[in-house]
Write an enzyme that holds these catalytic residues in place. Structure first.
Site, PDB file in Angstrom:
ATOM      1  CB  CYS A  73     100.479  28.825  -1.438  1.00 42.94           C
ATOM      2  SG  CYS A  73     102.193  28.453  -1.828  1.00 42.94           S
ATOM      3  CG  HIS A  95     100.189  24.543  -5.462  1.00 38.98           C
ATOM      4  ND1 HIS A  95      99.281  25.484  -5.012  1.00 38.98           N
ATOM      5  CD2 HIS A  95     101.230  24.590  -4.585  1.00 38.98           C
ATOM      6  CE1 HIS A  95      99.764  26.067  -3.920  1.00 38.98           C
ATOM      7  NE2 HIS A  95     100.943  25.553  -3.648  1.00 38.98           N
TER       8      HIS A  95
END
Length: 413
Positions: free
Chosen positions: A97, A361
């Site tokens: 991420c 996200h």
């Protein structure tokens, strides 16, 4: 050593850009990985007031395009932004991420080395073409596979270990911890409601709203089901599609200081990958190290920070990150949130975009998006809720289960 500055940025809308056939379950793409990457890249170059021929190199952050959309070797897709980019060096960076924060750092190194004058950084991910079990598997490949992913451990389970460690270490009653987590989640939803690019703009905006979702219906089901105790559905970030991009140059090259923001300091610190070998599962040890490096390079302390975009992949990580950034004392961030801190009206505002909880996200895009959002706040062109005071902003992007920690200090010129 001359620092690098951001001179343009762009964020696509975040969302689930697919349609699903209810009978067959088949997904149809409505905005592809390629579309998102190209849109963000073109937007950032235009925002910087440059032509594509002015770009010397491109770095693309993307977590798992092969897993999500069956495409490896994604950096060359950037050549489709404009014919003038053909033959430019293009590199993909992967750190779960934190992929596009690391892509930005590599771009900074190229600027500092004098190899490039203007560099384009793009973060992109397309996650929603996969059914939930397959998507969960792809993400689990970002954990330590032998001890975690292969054993059925998901990321909610991994961050639940931090929540349990935090609760135990500080002796926080379960009811109090729940209130802390729900307060954090509601804050994200409130801010996200005013972000025109956010994935979710109608989330539960108060603790009471979230508590209502906890109730069981006549079939014994909850709209806020427990995912990995103590984390419920609304403690988890979204599964999103999207992209963001930045153009950077040496600060000495900046011609329009009103639209430039210096990257005053960075910290990149990496924790051991398996959770079962880490001590202190109640704090972000590598995160604190990254913060210390970034603050030292920028010559600031936590007291100088005006706004933050931090990695609320789970509500517990927002609490841990707030402490790692020195904005709350250890063990006190949850209480500070309960006291109403870190809103748009506080001395330091956190996740005015809505954060990963509401903005979304798309994992490879998250770091670039954080930097884009802070940049836009600092030049007076906020996306969503405007900051009360905006001179110094900080991004805190995490890859994996708090493994790759990237902290940037951005300062208005």
């Amino acid at each position: 050593m001359s620092k690098a500055s951001i001179i343009g940025a762009y964020n696509t809308a975040f969302g689930a850009f697919v349609t699903k056939d209810k009978q067959s379950g088949l997904m149809t793409d409505t905005k592809t990985y390629y579309d998102l990457l190209i849109e963000a890249g073109r937007g950032a170059i235009a925002d910087a007031g440059l032509d594509a021929k002015d770009i010397d190199a491109i770095y693309v952050g993307s977590c798992s395009p092969a897993g999500f959309v069956n495409q490896e070797h994604v950096a060359p897709i950037a050549a489709e932004i404009d014919p003038a980019l053909r033959f430019k060096p293009m590199t993909r960076c992967e750190c779960a991420c934190a992929s596009s924060s690391v892509a930005l750092y590599d771009a900074i190194y190229a600027i500092e080395a004098g190899r490039a004058r203007h560099v384009l950084v793009i973060g992109v991910e397309k996650m929603n073409l996969l059914p939930t079990p397959q998507m969960t598997h792809v993400l689990a490949c970002c954990s330590h596979w032998p001890s975690e992913g292969s054993k059925g451990w998901t990321f909610p389970m991994l961050f639940a270990e931090y929540a349990k460690g935090y609760q135990s270490h500080y002796g926080i009653p379960t009811e109090t911890l729940e209130q802390m987590l729900w307060t954090v989640g509601a804050l994200g939803y409130r801010n996200g409601a005013e972000n025109p690019l956010a994935h979710v703009r109608n989330g539960p905006q108060t603790v009471a709203d979230i508590m209502k979702l906890n109730e069981l219906d006549e079939r014994g089901r909850s709209k806020n089901m427990m995912i990995a105790a103590p984390l419920r559905l609304h403690d988890c970030s979204l599964v999103s599609d999207g992209a963001a991009a930045l153009v950077i140059t040496q600060t000495a090259n900046v011609s329009n200081k009103a639209r430039a923001v210096e990257i005053a300091g960075i910290g990149h610190s990496v924790e051991r990958l398996p959770e079962n070998v880490r001590p202190n599962m109640y704090e972000l040890m590598a995160g604190k190290d990254a913060v210390a490096k970034a603050y030292k390079e920028a010559g600031i302390t936590a007291a100088d920070v005006d706004l933050v975009e931090l990695h609320d992949c789970f509500t517990i990580n927002q609490i841990l990150s707030t402490e790692a950034l020195g904005l709350s004392a250890d063990g006190r961030a949850g209480f500070d949130y309960l006291d109403g801190r870190f809103t748009r009206d506080d001395r330091v505002a956190i996740n005015l975009s809505g954060g990963l909880k509401a903005k979304g996200h798309p994992v490879g895009a998250t770091g670039a998006s954080m930097h884009t959002l802070i940049y836009k706040q600092l030049i007076g062109e906020p996306i969503g809720v405007p900051a009360k005071k905006a001179d110094i902003g900080v991004t805190f992007n995490v890859g994996g289960s708090a493994v790759t920690n990237c902290v940037s200090v951005l300062r208005k010129l």
